[in-house]
Design a protein around this motif. Structure first.
Motif, PDB file in Angstrom:
ATOM      1  N   GLN A 133       0.817  -1.217   0.000  1.00 36.62           N
ATOM      2  CA  GLN A 133       0.000   0.000   0.000  1.00 36.62           C
ATOM      3  C   GLN A 133       0.851   1.267   0.000  1.00 36.62           C
ATOM      4  O   GLN A 133       0.313   2.379   0.001  1.00 36.62           O
ATOM      5  CB  GLN A 133      -0.917   0.001   1.225  1.00 36.62           C
ATOM      6  CG  GLN A 133      -1.933  -1.129   1.238  1.00 36.62           C
ATOM      7  CD  GLN A 133      -2.729  -1.162   2.532  1.00 36.62           C
ATOM      8  OE1 GLN A 133      -3.398  -0.195   2.881  1.00 36.62           O
ATOM      9  NE2 GLN A 133      -2.647  -2.270   3.256  1.00 36.62           N
ATOM     10  N   GLY A 134       2.167   1.108   0.011  1.00 39.67           N
ATOM     11  CA  GLY A 134       3.064   2.252  -0.097  1.00 39.67           C
ATOM     12  C   GLY A 134       3.461   2.896   1.205  1.00 39.67           C
ATOM     13  O   GLY A 134       4.047   3.988   1.207  1.00 39.67           O
ATOM     14  N   TYR A 135       3.181   2.246   2.336  1.00 41.91           N
ATOM     15  CA  TYR A 135       3.525   2.841   3.619  1.00 41.91           C
ATOM     16  C   TYR A 135       5.016   2.676   3.900  1.00 41.91           C
ATOM     17  O   TYR A 135       5.587   1.608   3.682  1.00 41.91           O
ATOM     18  CB  TYR A 135       2.709   2.214   4.750  1.00 41.91           C
ATOM     19  CG  TYR A 135       1.220   2.483   4.642  1.00 41.91           C
ATOM     20  CD1 TYR A 135       0.742   3.753   4.346  1.00 41.91           C
ATOM     21  CD2 TYR A 135       0.301   1.462   4.828  1.00 41.91           C
ATOM     22  CE1 TYR A 135      -0.616   3.996   4.244  1.00 41.91           C
ATOM     23  CE2 TYR A 135      -1.070   1.699   4.728  1.00 41.91           C
ATOM     24  CZ  TYR A 135      -1.516   2.976   4.433  1.00 41.91           C
ATOM     25  OH  TYR A 135      -2.856   3.230   4.328  1.00 41.91           O
ATOM     26  N   GLU A 136       5.642   3.735   4.416  1.00 40.52           N
ATOM     27  CA  GLU A 136       7.073   3.723   4.720  1.00 40.52           C
ATOM     28  C   GLU A 136       7.296   4.271   6.124  1.00 40.52           C
ATOM     29  O   GLU A 136       6.905   5.412   6.404  1.00 40.52           O
ATOM     30  CB  GLU A 136       7.837   4.597   3.716  1.00 40.52           C
ATOM     31  CG  GLU A 136       7.764   4.115   2.288  1.00 40.52           C
ATOM     32  CD  GLU A 136       8.504   5.043   1.337  1.00 40.52           C
ATOM     33  OE1 GLU A 136       8.831   6.196   1.729  1.00 40.52           O
ATOM     34  OE2 GLU A 136       8.768   4.635   0.202  1.00 40.52           O
ATOM     35  N   PRO A 137       7.954   3.516   7.004  1.00 39.83           N
ATOM     36  CA  PRO A 137       8.329   2.090   6.864  1.00 39.83           C
ATOM     37  C   PRO A 137       7.120   1.204   7.126  1.00 39.83           C
ATOM     38  O   PRO A 137       6.259   1.554   7.941  1.00 39.83           O
ATOM     39  CB  PRO A 137       9.381   1.915   7.965  1.00 39.83           C
ATOM     40  CG  PRO A 137       8.994   2.922   9.001  1.00 39.83           C
ATOM     41  CD  PRO A 137       8.416   4.103   8.277  1.00 39.83           C
ATOM     42  N   PRO A 138       7.023   0.054   6.449  1.00 39.63           N
ATOM     43  CA  PRO A 138       5.843  -0.805   6.606  1.00 39.63           C
ATOM     44  C   PRO A 138       5.928  -1.690   7.846  1.00 39.63           C
ATOM     45  O   PRO A 138       6.034  -2.920   7.767  1.00 39.63           O
ATOM     46  CB  PRO A 138       5.863  -1.641   5.321  1.00 39.63           C
ATOM     47  CG  PRO A 138       7.312  -1.764   4.992  1.00 39.63           C
ATOM     48  CD  PRO A 138       7.940  -0.457   5.411  1.00 39.63           C
ATOM     49  N   VAL A 139       5.885  -1.072   9.029  1.00 37.81           N
ATOM     50  CA  VAL A 139       5.996  -1.799  10.299  1.00 37.81           C
ATOM     51  C   VAL A 139       4.601  -2.123  10.820  1.00 37.81           C
ATOM     52  O   VAL A 139       3.772  -1.223  10.991  1.00 37.81           O
ATOM     53  CB  VAL A 139       6.771  -0.973  11.342  1.00 37.81           C
ATOM     54  CG1 VAL A 139       6.745  -1.668  12.705  1.00 37.81           C
ATOM     55  CG2 VAL A 139       8.204  -0.754  10.895  1.00 37.81           C
ATOM     56  N   ASN A 140       4.330  -3.394  11.042  1.00 36.59           N
ATOM     57  CA  ASN A 140       3.053  -3.822  11.630  1.00 36.59           C
ATOM     58  C   ASN A 140       3.246  -3.876  13.140  1.00 36.59           C
ATOM     59  O   ASN A 140       3.936  -4.759  13.655  1.00 36.59           O
ATOM     60  CB  ASN A 140       2.640  -5.185  11.082  1.00 36.59           C
ATOM     61  CG  ASN A 140       1.240  -5.583  11.524  1.00 36.59           C
ATOM     62  OD1 ASN A 140       0.654  -4.962  12.404  1.00 36.59           O
ATOM     63  ND2 ASN A 140       0.701  -6.624  10.918  1.00 36.59           N
ATOM     64  N   VAL A 141       2.629  -2.952  13.859  1.00 38.10           N
ATOM     65  CA  VAL A 141       2.891  -2.836  15.294  1.00 38.10           C
ATOM     66  C   VAL A 141       2.211  -3.933  16.105  1.00 38.10           C
ATOM     67  O   VAL A 141       2.628  -4.221  17.235  1.00 38.10           O
ATOM     68  CB  VAL A 141       2.448  -1.452  15.827  1.00 38.10           C
ATOM     69  CG1 VAL A 141       3.203  -0.340  15.107  1.00 38.10           C
ATOM     70  CG2 VAL A 141       0.942  -1.256  15.707  1.00 38.10           C
ATOM     71  N   LEU A 142       1.164  -4.566  15.566  1.00 36.49           N
ATOM     72  CA  LEU A 142       0.414  -5.536  16.377  1.00 36.49           C
ATOM     73  C   LEU A 142       1.227  -6.782  16.709  1.00 36.49           C
ATOM     74  O   LEU A 142       1.263  -7.208  17.871  1.00 36.49           O
ATOM     75  CB  LEU A 142      -0.897  -5.897  15.682  1.00 36.49           C
ATOM     76  CG  LEU A 142      -1.925  -4.757  15.613  1.00 36.49           C
ATOM     77  CD1 LEU A 142      -3.187  -5.214  14.891  1.00 36.49           C
ATOM     78  CD2 LEU A 142      -2.277  -4.244  17.005  1.00 36.49           C
ATOM     79  N   PRO A 143       1.908  -7.433  15.750  1.00 35.24           N
ATOM     80  CA  PRO A 143       2.743  -8.588  16.124  1.00 35.24           C
ATOM     81  C   PRO A 143       4.132  -8.182  16.616  1.00 35.24           C
ATOM     82  O   PRO A 143       4.911  -9.032  17.017  1.00 35.24           O
ATOM     83  CB  PRO A 143       2.846  -9.390  14.818  1.00 35.24           C
ATOM     84  CG  PRO A 143       2.747  -8.356  13.750  1.00 35.24           C
ATOM     85  CD  PRO A 143       1.819  -7.302  14.283  1.00 35.24           C
ATOM     86  N   SER A 144       4.446  -6.891  16.564  1.00 32.45           N
ATOM     87  CA  SER A 144       5.732  -6.416  17.066  1.00 32.45           C
ATOM     88  C   SER A 144       5.689  -6.345  18.587  1.00 32.45           C
ATOM     89  O   SER A 144       4.624  -6.262  19.190  1.00 32.45           O
ATOM     90  CB  SER A 144       6.066  -5.044  16.480  1.00 32.45           C
ATOM     91  OG  SER A 144       6.169  -5.090  15.067  1.00 32.45           O
ATOM     92  N   LEU A 145       6.868  -6.356  19.185  1.00 33.69           N
ATOM     93  CA  LEU A 145       6.940  -6.384  20.641  1.00 33.69           C
ATOM     94  C   LEU A 145       8.304  -5.891  21.104  1.00 33.69           C
ATOM     95  O   LEU A 145       9.323  -6.248  20.524  1.00 33.69           O
ATOM     96  CB  LEU A 145       6.716  -7.813  21.150  1.00 33.69           C
ATOM     97  CG  LEU A 145       6.967  -8.086  22.638  1.00 33.69           C
ATOM     98  CD1 LEU A 145       5.931  -7.377  23.495  1.00 33.69           C
ATOM     99  CD2 LEU A 145       6.978  -9.587  22.923  1.00 33.69           C
TER     100      LEU A 145
END
Length: 472
Positions: free
Chosen positions: A338-350
């Motif tokens: 979708q063009g997001y920078e940086p493409p970090v998914n915070v939900l599975p991140s910890l």
């Protein structure tokens, strides 16, 4: 005392096997001289009373059974000095930037010295990366090891460079010159190396950095040395020169592939998916070199970056890394598309140490409470997206639609900041409050009332309500 033999019996991939008449020390350095006078460096990988296995750093091409093997009686050392800042070195620690030879203040074995657990100081000081998805939602703490889990084709290199440029220790009176970045690249292409160096030079980040560069066409054996060179340098700067050192290691997948290649050449019994059974121990020896020591002002913080083969989180490399480190930052292929920078998914991140590095009094109220409220709101919005695919937005309540709008704006305004934007923690939390102010105050049940009264944006919720009336 140096010993020399002409007893090479076998050459297998990056390994040379030679007979000896007495035991040779493990990890001892070796010089191999080819018949045409060329000298190669190596290291003892296995030793018995009758033979040794030597891993050759520059590759085994040109080595034959007529070559001589000389054991130097010492382990591989890293020449250390504060003047290394601003230098670019090969994966084995040799200068490749055209600068002068290194004049070390001292030399240390690259295996390092284990930190006594009782001397470790608990990590609890915030490191600002300038990336909202990390600083706001998965905060990096000084002395922590926080890996980035990525996938093939995702812009983890851009994120690594952004962190290298922007990372600081935001303390009053703290001199930013006391913060250093050590960048260890393993198995990267020449094109990637050029991009890294262009960025370091363009932004001036090289002045406070030390770069170790191992390319894809360099011998795999050198790849096993590169992170140890980088970490030995980091320990010297941190615990002797009082620097706060951020070590970025990319790509740990290439490092593990080198372990597998060497294991296959040694005909070892493989473990999961062909990787050596000792890979967990090997990775732990690297990752556990992060930390703080009581009585020392400096610190070593690690951000290892790895690409998950097939985007598989259960693959041995991310799986074992997750056991050893204190969390992970997950890059997401859908956000990238979708063009997001940086493409970090915070939900599975910890970040398991986040709550120790943030909290009440840091800035903008209790950071931990704001983070928890953002996580809860975004998670609910993500769940509702699945429901919308079935029943449509019209079937949802006004409250549900507000959470959907929050999830969209969270990605577009909070996550998507670009690789050139540097947000300090105040900007990140101001943006968080602006997004949370989309909700009525009664929905902010994870934040205390005093903080809500002080930081809630009344104009945001009013504007949203006006938009809804106009739409009706």
């Amino acid at each position: 005392m140096q010993k020399e033999y002409k007893t090479i019996t076998e050459i297998s991939g990056p390994l040379v096997f030679a007979e000896v008449d007495e035991p040779v020390g493990y990890d001892e350095m070796v010089e191999i001289e080819t018949p045409n006078g060329e000298t190669r460096r190596g290291q003892v990988l296995e030793s018995t009373s009758k033979f040794v296995a030597i891993q050759v750093f520059e590759g085994t091409s040109g080595i034959d059974k007529e070559s001589s093997v000389r054991f130097l009686g010492e382990t591989l050392q890293m020449p250390l000095t504060e003047d290394l800042l601003g230098r670019v070195l090969s994966g084995s620690g040799e200068p490749i930037d055209g600068g002068p030879e290194i004049e070390p203040d001292e030399e240390r074995p690259i295996v390092g010295a284990a930190i006594n657990p009782t001397a470790r100081e608990y990590p609890e000081e915030f490191i600002q990366t300038g990336v909202s998805s990390i600083d706001g939602m998965n905060t990096l703490v000084r002395g922590q090891k926080l890996p980035i889990f990525s996938g093939s084709g995702l812009p983890h290199n851009d994120l690594a460079l952004q962190i290298a440029r922007q990372a600081t220790v935001p303390e009053e009176g703290e001199d930013e010159s006391e913060f250093a970045v050590i960048f260890g690249a393993m198995g990267i292409t020449q094109e990637e190396a050029n991009e890294f160096m262009d960025d370091f030079e363009r932004t001036g980040a090289l002045e406070r950095s030390i770069v170790f560069m191992n390319l894809a066409d360099d011998p795999a054996v050198e790849r096993t040395v590169t992170p140890r060179m980088a970490l030995t340098t980091a320990e010297y700067l941190a615990f002797e020169e009082d620097y706060h050192v951020l070590v970025i290691l990319t790509d740990m997948t290439n490092y593990c592939e080198a372990l597998r290649e060497i294991g296959a050449a040694r005909e070892e019994v493989p473990g999961r998916r062909g990787y050596p059974g000792y890979m967990y121990t090997d990775l732990a020896q690297l990752y556990e070199r992060a930390g703080r020591i009581e009585g020392r002002d400096g610190s070593v913080t690690q951000i290892p970056i790895l690409t998950m083969p097939g985007d598989d989180e259960t693959h041995p490399i991310p799986d074992l890394t997750g056991y050893i480190t204190e969390g992970q930052v997950m890059m997401d292929r859908d956000l990238h598309s979708q063009g997001y920078e940086p493409p970090v998914n915070v939900l599975p991140s910890l970040s398991r140490l986040m709550d120790d590095g943030i909290g009440e009094g840091l800035t903008r109220g209790d950071h931990a409470d704001v983070k928890d409220q953002m996580f809860a709101a975004y998670a609910e919005g993500e769940d509702l997206r699945d429901l919308v695919n079935i029943v449509g937005r019209e079937a949802l309540s006004e409250r549900d639609n507000r959470y959907l709008d929050f999830a969209d704006r969270f990605e577009k305004e909070f996550i998507d900041q670009g690789f050139e934007t540097n947000r300090d923690i105040d900007e990140t939390l101001d943006l968080a409050w602006k997004l949370l102010s989309m909700f009525p105050k009664t929905e902010l049940n994870r934040i205390d009332e005093e903080a809500i009264e002080q930081y809630y944006h009344e104009d945001v919720s009013t504007d949203d309500e006006a938009e809804e009336v106009t739409a009706d």
